[in-house]
Design an enzyme around this catalytic site. Structure first.
Site, PDB file in Angstrom:
ATOM      1  N   CYS A 105       7.978 -19.748  13.839  1.00  0.00           N
ATOM      2  CA  CYS A 105       7.885 -20.995  13.711  1.00  0.00           C
ATOM      3  C   CYS A 105       7.033 -21.862  14.386  1.00  0.00           C
ATOM      4  O   CYS A 105       6.214 -21.262  15.432  1.00  0.00           O
ATOM      5  CB  CYS A 105       9.312 -21.635  14.130  1.00  0.00           C
ATOM      6  SG  CYS A 105      10.488 -21.228  13.144  1.00  0.00           S
ATOM      7  N   GLY A 128       4.424 -20.861   9.897  1.00  0.00           N
ATOM      8  CA  GLY A 128       5.687 -21.097   9.149  1.00  0.00           C
ATOM      9  C   GLY A 128       5.705 -21.902   7.845  1.00  0.00           C
ATOM     10  O   GLY A 128       5.142 -23.120   7.881  1.00  0.00           O
ATOM     11  N   ASN A 165      11.300 -22.163  18.186  1.00  0.00           N
ATOM     12  CA  ASN A 165      10.558 -20.719  17.736  1.00  0.00           C
ATOM     13  C   ASN A 165      10.998 -19.554  18.641  1.00  0.00           C
ATOM     14  O   ASN A 165      10.857 -19.768  20.008  1.00  0.00           O
ATOM     15  CB  ASN A 165       8.988 -21.199  18.240  1.00  0.00           C
ATOM     16  CG  ASN A 165       8.094 -20.169  17.885  1.00  0.00           C
ATOM     17  OD1 ASN A 165       7.090 -20.005  18.558  1.00  0.00           O
ATOM     18  ND2 ASN A 165       8.374 -18.996  17.393  1.00  0.00           N
ATOM     19  N   GLY A 166      11.366 -18.639  17.797  1.00  0.00           N
ATOM     20  CA  GLY A 166      11.587 -17.408  18.598  1.00  0.00           C
ATOM     21  C   GLY A 166      12.900 -16.757  18.053  1.00  0.00           C
ATOM     22  O   GLY A 166      13.200 -17.032  16.763  1.00  0.00           O
ATOM     23  N   TYR A 216      -2.996 -11.793  15.734  1.00  0.00           N
ATOM     24  CA  TYR A 216      -2.698 -12.134  14.613  1.00  0.00           C
ATOM     25  C   TYR A 216      -2.226 -13.380  14.262  1.00  0.00           C
ATOM     26  O   TYR A 216      -2.806 -14.107  13.168  1.00  0.00           O
ATOM     27  CB  TYR A 216      -1.839 -11.108  13.926  1.00  0.00           C
ATOM     28  CG  TYR A 216      -1.230 -11.500  12.200  1.00  0.00           C
ATOM     29  CD1 TYR A 216      -2.251 -11.052  11.308  1.00  0.00           C
ATOM     30  CD2 TYR A 216      -0.023 -12.025  12.243  1.00  0.00           C
ATOM     31  CE1 TYR A 216      -1.657 -11.237  10.082  1.00  0.00           C
ATOM     32  CE2 TYR A 216       0.230 -12.184  10.990  1.00  0.00           C
ATOM     33  CZ  TYR A 216      -0.675 -11.740   9.985  1.00  0.00           C
ATOM     34  OH  TYR A 216       0.123 -12.126   8.656  1.00  0.00           O
TER      35      TYR A 216
END
Ligand code: SF4
Length: 480
Positions: A17, A43, A123-124, A266
């Site tokens: 996210c 996302g 996020n996570g 990445y």
């Protein structure tokens, strides 16, 4: 209107996210919209914005990319801004790592409890979400989503927690796993980062003095804000009428960080500042390191765009070989493109990456990519290059062989599906149909980083998870 899509099983690792928030700006909703655009790479399954006029929170979420959810002419941004130009807003773009890709799981997640309204963006990945949810359900709580984030609102609403003088700091201590979080209360934003600092989160400020918070600093550039600093692991940053204030829910220095170094390799955008350094420069360093570790006699270096490009530049610089664009990416195919069978998957590779024959035909080429996950996508690229008449293909990878899945907010395939699981380098070379293969070593990777080696998570290469995990856990654990 809401749109529903399904998600393909992960061929490339996918980020969970992206978060954006802004306090005290008459264009808060517009800026959140633009901030989310610049975080779209984190996302693409759903997007949402919640805004507040200081008293009441409005929220809209939908499936798809930001421009699809808040499509031009829909009037949605105007409604979120409201008549008084709501000056507080948070936004979220999602790729699912817990719970399916469905409208109900899109965020921010707006709830109302005895204290008032709250919208949460996460996020996570919470590794104790199942446990917490089971506990709440045993007492009759009703959940409306299948994402791990919803347990956070239940924790907030628990009467014994509401009465705590700092209920937010208190409930964060109940969470285990990776979490960068934005909480929008009617009068403020609270931004928190887990004690290990696994996922990124940073704070900036616009020229007019409004504070912004985002997963990556690339979101600041677009809204004219300057990077101030990262939210520290275990810290809560509060943005309200008095400005910015900070407190810690875990004593600083008591937990060794576990920053996800895969963000650098990445996920993150090249123009972001992450864990203290620029992503593009970090990737170039990696490429130079791979060239030193795995030199080869060749004619040209080509990247697998986009995330392999910076490392390929570094490889070409170090090896003094020419750099060229032998592959070009189509940016019009989203990451949610679904390939139901192998034949179509190969077509997908061709659709996503086209070969520039003139740059590679008859040459010995070095192909630089950031990582190899299952290997099927990479083999597809290699076959396409062979068909274009390439003489030799030397594969170079700017991270070590991925052998273990991630439980901290990145959607990986299972261990068994990872190419490097139970394969040695010779077998990987044969699978990929390349003339040689060379991965960056773990030591080489960590030597490129600006922080001490022990500050990073490297579990997807080593299997050493700093926060103990149940390796049988899967992303649909909360589905019924
Ligand atoms: S396991 Fe890998 S992808 Fe997951 S947080 Fe650790 S380094 Fe990042």
């Amino acid at each position: 209107m809401r749109y529903e899509m399904t998600s393909a099983s992960s061929v490339e690792p996918r980020e969970s996210c992206g978060l954006f928030g802004i306090f005290g700006d008459a264009e808060a909703v517009q800026k959140t919209y633009f901030g989310l655009h610049s975080l779209q790479h984190r996302g693409q399954e759903s997007a949402g914005i919640a805004s507040s006029d200081g008293e009441f929170i409005r929220c809209y979420t939908g499936m798809g990319q930001v421009s699809r959810v808040f499509r031009s002419g829909s009037g949605l941004l105007e409604k979120l801004a409201g008549a008084s130009a709501n000056p507080i807003a948070i936004g979220h773009v999602r790729y699912s790592t817990t719970g399916s890709s469905s409208p109900v799981n899109s965020q921010p997640l707006l709830s109302e409890y005895s204290y008032g309204q709250v919208a949460v963006a996460h996020n996570g990945n919470l590794i104790n979400a199942q446990l917490l949810r089971d506990e709440y359900e045993a007492y009759g709580s009703i959940f409306k989503t299948t994402s791990d984030t919803e347990v956070i609102t239940h924790l907030l609403a628990k009467p014994t927690h509401v009465s705590n003088p700092d209920s937010l700091a208190h409930i964060l201590n109940h969470l285990q796993g990776a979490y960068s979080l934005l909480f929008l209360f009617a009068d403020r934003i609270e931004a928190a980062r887990d004690p290990y600092g696994i996922r990124p989160l940073c704070v900036g400020q616009t020229e007019k003095g409004s504070y912004v918070v985002a997963s990556e600093s690339c979101a600041f550039d677009l809204v004219g804000a300057k990077f101030i600093r990262e939210v520290e692991p275990g810290e809560i940053v509060r943005l309200d009428e008095k400005g910015l204030s900070s407190r810690f829910f875990v004593k600083p220095g008591t937990v060794t960080p576990a920053h996800c170094i895969f963000e650098h390799i990445y996920f993150a955008k090249q123009n972001s500042l992450l864990f203290g350094e620029n992503v593009h420069e970090f990737r170039k360093k990696l490429g130079r390191g791979v060239a030193i570790e795995h030199p080869v006699d060749a004619d040209v270096v080509i990247p697998v765009p986009d995330s392999g490009t910076s490392a390929a530049i570094g490889y070409a610089e170090q090896s003094k070989l020419p750099f060229d664009m032998g592959l070009v990416r189509s940016h019009y195919i989203g990451r949610t493109f679904i390939s139901p069978d192998q034949k179509l998957r190969e077509l997908e590779v061709k659709l996503k990456l086209a070969v520039v024959k003139e740059a590679v035909a008859g040459k010995r080429i070095v192909v630089v990519d950031d990582s190899i996950v299952r290997g099927t996508t990479t083999r597809g690229k290699i076959r396409t290059l062979r068909q274009a008449g390439v003489k030799q293909i030397h594969m170079r990878v700017s991270c070590p062989p991925l052998r273990f899945p991630c439980f901290y907010g990145v959607d990986f395939p299972t261990k068994e599906e990872l190419l490097a699981n139970n394969r040695n380098l010779e077998q990987i070379k044969e699978f990929l149909e390349v003339d040689s293969i060379g991965y960056c070593s773990l030591e080489g990777l960590l030597s490129c980083a600006s922080l001490p080696a022990e500050s990073y998570c490297t579990a997807c290469w080593t299997g050493k998870y700093k926060i103990p995990v149940d390796v049988a856990m899967n992303k649909f654990a909360l589905e019924r």
